[in-house]
Structure formats: structure tokens, C-alpha cells
Design a protein around this motif. Sequence first.
Motif, mmCIF file in Angstrom:
data_model
loop_
_atom_site.group_PDB
_atom_site.id
_atom_site.type_symbol
_atom_site.label_atom_id
_atom_site.label_comp_id
_atom_site.label_asym_id
_atom_site.label_seq_id
_atom_site.Cartn_x
_atom_site.Cartn_y
_atom_site.Cartn_z
ATOM 1 N N GLU A 1 0.532 1.326 13.841
ATOM 2 C CA GLU A 1 -0.465 0.366 13.327
ATOM 3 C C GLU A 1 -1.436 1.058 12.366
ATOM 4 O O GLU A 1 -1.754 0.527 11.301
ATOM 5 C CB GLU A 1 -1.221 -0.268 14.503
ATOM 6 N N ASP A 2 -1.902 2.251 12.737
ATOM 7 C CA ASP A 2 -2.811 3.012 11.869
ATOM 8 C C ASP A 2 -2.145 3.351 10.540
ATOM 9 O O ASP A 2 -2.751 3.204 9.471
ATOM 10 C CB ASP A 2 -3.238 4.326 12.539
ATOM 11 N N ASN A 3 -0.904 3.812 10.605
ATOM 12 C CA ASN A 3 -0.172 4.169 9.385
ATOM 13 C C ASN A 3 0.037 2.952 8.488
ATOM 14 O O ASN A 3 -0.142 3.026 7.262
ATOM 15 C CB ASN A 3 1.171 4.805 9.738
ATOM 16 N N ASN A 4 0.429 1.834 9.092
ATOM 17 C CA ASN A 4 0.626 0.607 8.323
ATOM 18 C C ASN A 4 -0.674 0.159 7.658
ATOM 19 O O ASN A 4 -0.676 -0.221 6.483
ATOM 20 C CB ASN A 4 1.185 -0.506 9.204
ATOM 21 N N SER A 5 -1.768 0.200 8.397
ATOM 22 C CA SER A 5 -3.063 -0.214 7.846
ATOM 23 C C SER A 5 -3.471 0.658 6.674
ATOM 24 O O SER A 5 -3.936 0.156 5.647
ATOM 25 C CB SER A 5 -4.141 -0.156 8.930
ATOM 26 N N LYS A 6 -3.300 1.969 6.803
ATOM 27 C CA LYS A 6 -3.669 2.876 5.714
ATOM 28 C C LYS A 6 -2.816 2.614 4.474
ATOM 29 O O LYS A 6 -3.334 2.581 3.355
ATOM 30 C CB LYS A 6 -3.531 4.326 6.159
ATOM 31 N N LEU A 7 -1.521 2.407 4.661
ATOM 32 C CA LEU A 7 -0.639 2.168 3.516
ATOM 33 C C LEU A 7 -0.950 0.834 2.848
ATOM 34 O O LEU A 7 -1.011 0.748 1.618
ATOM 35 C CB LEU A 7 0.823 2.243 3.944
ATOM 36 N N LEU A 8 -1.161 -0.206 3.639
ATOM 37 C CA LEU A 8 -1.519 -1.509 3.060
ATOM 38 C C LEU A 8 -2.817 -1.409 2.262
ATOM 39 O O LEU A 8 -2.927 -1.973 1.166
ATOM 40 C CB LEU A 8 -1.626 -2.575 4.152
ATOM 41 N N ALA A 9 -3.802 -0.678 2.778
ATOM 42 C CA ALA A 9 -5.073 -0.516 2.075
ATOM 43 C C ALA A 9 -4.873 0.266 0.770
ATOM 44 O O ALA A 9 -5.461 -0.077 -0.259
ATOM 45 C CB ALA A 9 -6.090 0.193 2.972
ATOM 46 N N ALA A 10 -4.027 1.284 0.804
ATOM 47 C CA ALA A 10 -3.792 2.101 -0.393
ATOM 48 C C ALA A 10 -3.114 1.295 -1.508
ATOM 49 O O ALA A 10 -3.330 1.578 -2.690
ATOM 50 C CB ALA A 10 -2.940 3.314 -0.037
ATOM 51 N N LEU A 11 -2.316 0.303 -1.137
ATOM 52 C CA LEU A 11 -1.573 -0.487 -2.125
ATOM 53 C C LEU A 11 -2.218 -1.840 -2.432
ATOM 54 O O LEU A 11 -1.678 -2.611 -3.227
ATOM 55 C CB LEU A 11 -0.140 -0.712 -1.641
ATOM 56 N N GLU A 12 -3.355 -2.109 -1.822
ATOM 57 C CA GLU A 12 -4.000 -3.412 -1.995
ATOM 58 C C GLU A 12 -4.192 -3.746 -3.472
ATOM 59 O O GLU A 12 -4.629 -2.925 -4.264
ATOM 60 C CB GLU A 12 -5.356 -3.429 -1.286
ATOM 61 N N GLY A 13 -3.783 -4.964 -3.823
ATOM 62 C CA GLY A 13 -3.949 -5.454 -5.179
ATOM 63 C C GLY A 13 -2.810 -5.113 -6.130
ATOM 64 O O GLY A 13 -2.765 -5.641 -7.237
ATOM 65 N N LEU A 14 -1.890 -4.243 -5.716
ATOM 66 C CA LEU A 14 -0.767 -3.903 -6.589
ATOM 67 C C LEU A 14 0.308 -4.983 -6.529
ATOM 68 O O LEU A 14 0.599 -5.511 -5.454
ATOM 69 C CB LEU A 14 -0.139 -2.569 -6.184
ATOM 70 N N PRO A 15 0.922 -5.310 -7.666
ATOM 71 C CA PRO A 15 1.999 -6.305 -7.676
ATOM 72 C C PRO A 15 3.262 -5.722 -7.032
ATOM 73 O O PRO A 15 3.412 -4.502 -6.897
ATOM 74 C CB PRO A 15 2.219 -6.583 -9.161
ATOM 75 N N ALA A 16 4.181 -6.609 -6.675
ATOM 76 C CA ALA A 16 5.418 -6.225 -5.979
ATOM 77 C C ALA A 16 6.175 -5.131 -6.715
ATOM 78 O O ALA A 16 6.706 -4.206 -6.094
ATOM 79 C CB ALA A 16 6.305 -7.448 -5.776
ATOM 80 N N GLU A 17 6.222 -5.195 -8.044
ATOM 81 C CA GLU A 17 7.005 -4.208 -8.805
ATOM 82 C C GLU A 17 6.395 -2.805 -8.757
ATOM 83 O O GLU A 17 7.043 -1.833 -9.135
ATOM 84 C CB GLU A 17 7.215 -4.654 -10.257
ATOM 85 N N GLN A 18 5.193 -2.679 -8.236
ATOM 86 C CA GLN A 18 4.562 -1.364 -8.092
ATOM 87 C C GLN A 18 4.459 -0.943 -6.632
ATOM 88 O O GLN A 18 3.737 -0.001 -6.304
ATOM 89 C CB GLN A 18 3.174 -1.364 -8.737
ATOM 90 N N ARG A 19 5.175 -1.631 -5.753
ATOM 91 C CA ARG A 19 5.107 -1.345 -4.327
ATOM 92 C C ARG A 19 6.445 -0.822 -3.796
ATOM 93 O O ARG A 19 6.742 -0.933 -2.622
ATOM 94 C CB ARG A 19 4.684 -2.610 -3.567
ATOM 95 N N GLY A 20 7.265 -0.269 -4.686
ATOM 96 C CA GLY A 20 8.589 0.199 -4.304
ATOM 97 C C GLY A 20 8.548 1.217 -3.178
ATOM 98 O O GLY A 20 7.628 2.046 -3.091
#
Length: 122
Positions: A16-35
Motif C-alpha cells: 500500500e505504501d509503495n503504491n501510494s508513493k508511485l501514484l503520487a509521483a505520477l499524479e497528473g501525467l497522461p497515460a502515455e507517460q505512465r509506461g
Amino acid sequence: PGVYTKRYAGPEATDEDNNSKLLAALEGLPAEQRGARYQCVLAFYDPGVGGEPVFRDGRFEGRIATERRGSGGFGYDPIFEPEEEVPGGRTVGQMSTQEKHASSHRGQAARAMAEYLQKEGW
């Protein structure tokens, strides 16, 4: 997170901690930049026979979702969308166990290694 996948949010981090950190790091990026990619490499070596180790690998391509979906699997499964899914489609956490194993990096590597071992008479 690469080789730090398990410890991405720290040495005592939960999935859960890892998922939260990764989601926060990618917040606002479009799908094509979330590879993203899961990758597995298996090695087989028999010291009694000698020779070089044999490697087989598998890759599971996709992207990081914008939110958690699904309760199946473990690790990053609730936020990993396979490339076959449209952005916002199912995550691995929403797939059946059979679907996951048919597509996953570990399943691909294990099938390739099993094929090699059978071919070689193991």
C-alpha cells in the motif's frame, strides 16, 4: 521503482505504501507517460553438467493507473494496467488468477524455462 520495487517507499514499506508513493509521483501525467513493465528472469544451472547457465525471461508491458482498482494479486497489481487494456481499463488486481498467469512476466518466463527443460530431457 526498478530494483527498489519492494523498498520503493522505504525498507519497511507495505505494498500500500509503495503504491501510494508511485501514484503520487505520477499524479497528473497522461497515460502515455505512465509506461511500466514487470520483468522476470529465470536462470538454470546444473554444476554436475557444467557449461553456461540458461536464462529465460518474460515481460508484462503496461502502464500505471491513476488509482487503485481491484483486490486481487499483490504488490503493484492494483495499479498496473496491462497494455491490452485501454487507459482506465482493468488492472491486474481486477483480473482472474488464470488471466494473470496467462499474461504475466513470471508465467511467460516459467513456460519458456519449462519448454527448454523438457526439450533438454530434464
